[in-house]
Design a protein around this motif. Structure first.
Motif, short mmCIF file in Angstrom:
data_model
loop_
_atom_site.label_atom_id
_atom_site.label_comp_id
_atom_site.label_asym_id
_atom_site.label_seq_id
_atom_site.Cartn_x
_atom_site.Cartn_y
_atom_site.Cartn_z
N SER A 281 0.78 -1.23 0.05
CA SER A 281 0.26 0.03 0.14
C SER A 281 0.91 1.20 0.03
N ARG A 282 2.12 1.15 0.17
CA ARG A 282 3.13 2.19 0.43
C ARG A 282 3.57 2.42 -0.74
N ILE A 283 3.84 1.37 -1.66
CA ILE A 283 4.24 1.68 -3.05
C ILE A 283 3.60 2.32 -3.69
N THR A 284 3.87 3.45 -4.38
CA THR A 284 3.02 4.49 -5.23
C THR A 284 3.47 4.99 -6.47
N LYS A 285 4.86 4.79 -6.90
CA LYS A 285 5.62 5.23 -7.61
C LYS A 285 5.71 4.38 -8.86
N VAL A 286 5.46 3.04 -8.79
CA VAL A 286 5.31 1.80 -9.64
C VAL A 286 4.08 1.29 -9.65
N PRO A 287 3.65 0.79 -10.78
CA PRO A 287 2.28 0.00 -10.70
C PRO A 287 2.34 -1.38 -9.93
N VAL A 288 1.22 -1.56 -8.95
CA VAL A 288 1.34 -2.63 -8.01
C VAL A 288 -0.05 -3.46 -8.44
N GLU A 289 -0.18 -4.89 -8.82
CA GLU A 289 -0.93 -5.69 -9.15
C GLU A 289 -1.14 -6.62 -8.08
N THR A 290 -2.49 -7.21 -7.84
CA THR A 290 -2.61 -8.24 -7.14
C THR A 290 -3.45 -9.29 -7.70
N VAL A 291 -3.22 -10.52 -7.74
CA VAL A 291 -3.80 -11.67 -8.26
C VAL A 291 -4.14 -12.67 -7.17
N MET A 292 -5.50 -12.97 -6.81
CA MET A 292 -5.64 -13.91 -5.75
C MET A 292 -5.94 -15.40 -6.72
N LEU A 293 -5.29 -16.53 -5.86
CA LEU A 293 -5.09 -17.68 -6.51
C LEU A 293 -6.17 -18.71 -5.86
N ASP A 294 -7.17 -18.98 -6.50
CA ASP A 294 -8.44 -19.48 -6.03
C ASP A 294 -8.02 -20.87 -5.25
N ASN A 295 -8.22 -21.16 -4.18
CA ASN A 295 -8.30 -22.47 -3.74
C ASN A 295 -6.83 -23.12 -2.98
N ALA A 296 -5.84 -22.30 -3.26
CA ALA A 296 -4.59 -22.50 -3.23
C ALA A 296 -3.87 -22.09 -1.89
N GLY A 297 -2.99 -22.85 -1.34
CA GLY A 297 -2.27 -22.74 -0.11
C GLY A 297 -1.08 -22.09 -0.15
N HIS A 298 -0.38 -22.04 0.90
CA HIS A 298 0.83 -21.18 0.95
C HIS A 298 1.75 -21.62 -0.31
N TYR A 299 2.19 -22.70 -0.29
CA TYR A 299 2.92 -23.54 -1.48
C TYR A 299 1.73 -24.18 -2.00
N PRO A 300 1.41 -23.38 -3.13
CA PRO A 300 0.31 -23.67 -3.94
C PRO A 300 0.21 -25.29 -4.59
N GLU A 302 -2.65 -26.72 -5.45
CA GLU A 302 -4.23 -26.84 -6.04
C GLU A 302 -4.52 -25.91 -7.08
N GLU A 303 -5.52 -26.31 -7.88
CA GLU A 303 -6.16 -25.86 -8.83
C GLU A 303 -7.38 -25.25 -8.34
N PRO A 304 -7.85 -24.03 -9.04
CA PRO A 304 -7.44 -23.20 -10.15
C PRO A 304 -6.06 -22.43 -9.94
N GLY A 305 -5.75 -22.51 -8.61
CA GLY A 305 -4.79 -21.41 -8.31
C GLY A 305 -3.60 -21.44 -9.10
N LEU A 306 -2.86 -22.75 -9.39
CA LEU A 306 -1.75 -23.06 -9.96
C LEU A 306 -1.76 -22.49 -11.28
N THR A 307 -2.91 -22.68 -12.05
CA THR A 307 -3.07 -22.02 -13.24
C THR A 307 -3.18 -20.57 -13.36
N GLN A 308 -3.88 -20.08 -12.41
CA GLN A 308 -4.07 -18.52 -12.49
C GLN A 308 -2.73 -17.98 -12.07
N MET A 309 -2.04 -18.61 -11.16
CA MET A 309 -0.61 -18.08 -10.94
C MET A 309 0.26 -17.94 -12.10
#
Length: 322
Positions: A281-300, A302-309
């Motif tokens: 939230s404090r990085i404002t000088k460059v683009p910051v994107e977030t993609v959520m990986l559905d159904n995925a754990g910390h070390y993913p 699971e699908e569909p998170g793996l394909t989404q990643m």
């Protein structure tokens, strides 16, 4: 970090072969499809690399593990699939992890981790001028930030993290440490011990952190917790102290090195999304994107998170290296 007897090649290690059985069949490697293994000499250490070379690729993706994983585990979920999409990929085993051979008598710190990656990127750029994106899983996510903040401008076209955790933040320590006592008393204690000969003593990472949340599949966790090159590793007091207190070369409000992507597993029981917000939230000088990986754990696993990643990272690399 403690010297352990480790195989010279992942061809001779069973742990990753057992782990990949929990991945979709399309991601499982054979001896014929496994990455090429190399060693890179850095300050007397022999750093293990998993590489999918592709001279025709227009961009490289360098992959970095966290404090409970290793480079081969990065090759499984990202190195091989991104290589199939036309990128050259290389996964590092940093000091004390995977099959990297630490210089005898040395006790590496987290600062050494950062410096190693900065120097590795420079070495890659000396080979050719193709643009590079750096990915980090777990603690490797914040490492990508630390590297981008320290490396010469233009080194990286983008960084991707599975999380961006500032360990100086007590909230982060409280939620990611093994327990509250470790979170509150462990860091000051490590700081004191790091100034003594005890700095070289080793401690199980599974007792320092919430390693039990590395994967959401209990059977996969059993495989991981038997692997001394990843989740069952021990790290030095010096490493723990420097990891918990590292100060970046540039703080987030001033960071302008390259675009940032967070690929956040939606079912992460170790480092949920809100822990990365104080940094991103404090990085404002460059683009910051977030993609959520559905159904995925910390070390993913699971699908569909793996394909989404894999889709999100491939798209991010393509857009920022064109």
């Amino acid at each position: 970090m403690r010297t352990t007897t480790r195989p010279a090649s992942y061809r001779d290690q069973q742990a990753w072969r057992e782990l990949q059985e929990f991945l979709p069949a399309r991601l499982r490697l054979t001896d014929a499809t496994a990455p090429r293994e190399e060693f890179w000499n850095w300050r007397g250490h022999r750093v293990h690399l998993d590489r999918y070379p592709d001279p025709a690729a227009k961009a490289k993706v360098v992959l970095h593990h966290g404090v409970g994983t290793n480079g081969r585990q990065m090759s499984l979920i990202l190195g091989a699939p991104l290589a199939k999409r036309g990128f050259e990929t290389v996964a590092l085993d940093n000091l004390g992890y995977g099959l990297t051979q630490v210089r005898p008598g040395s006790t590496p710190s987290y600062d050494d981790w950062v410096d190693l990656v900065v120097d590795f990127l420079a070495q890659e750029q000396s080979r050719d001028d193709r643009p590079i994106v750096l990915y980090g899983l777990s603690a490797g996510g914040m490492l990508t930030y630390h590297v981008a903040a320290k490396a010469p401008r233009g080194t990286l076209r983008g960084i991707v993290g599975m999380t961006f955790l500032d360990q100086r933040d007590q909230r982060v320590r409280d939620e990611t440490s093994h327990d509250k006592l470790t979170a509150r008393a462990g860091v000051p204690l490590m700081g004191l011990l790091a100034k003594t000969p005890a700095a070289s003593l080793t401690y199980p990472m599974s007792l320092a952190s919430k390693m039990s949340a590395l994967a959401n599949d209990p059977a996969a966790m059993k495989v991981l917790m038997k692997d001394r090159t990843s989740a069952a590793n021990r790290v030095s007091v010096r490493f723990l102290d420097s990891y918990a207190t590292y100060t970046p070369a540039v703080e987030p409000p001033a960071f302008d090195a390259c675009p940032v992507l967070l690929t956040q597993p939606a079912e992460d029981r170790w480092t949920p999304h809100h822990l990365s917000v104080p940094v991103l939230s404090r990085i404002t000088k460059v683009p910051v994107e977030t993609v959520m990986l559905d159904n995925a754990g910390h070390y993913p696993l699971e699908e569909p998170g793996l394909t989404q990643m894999q889709d999100a990272i491939a798209d991010f690399v393509t857009r920022n290296t064109a």
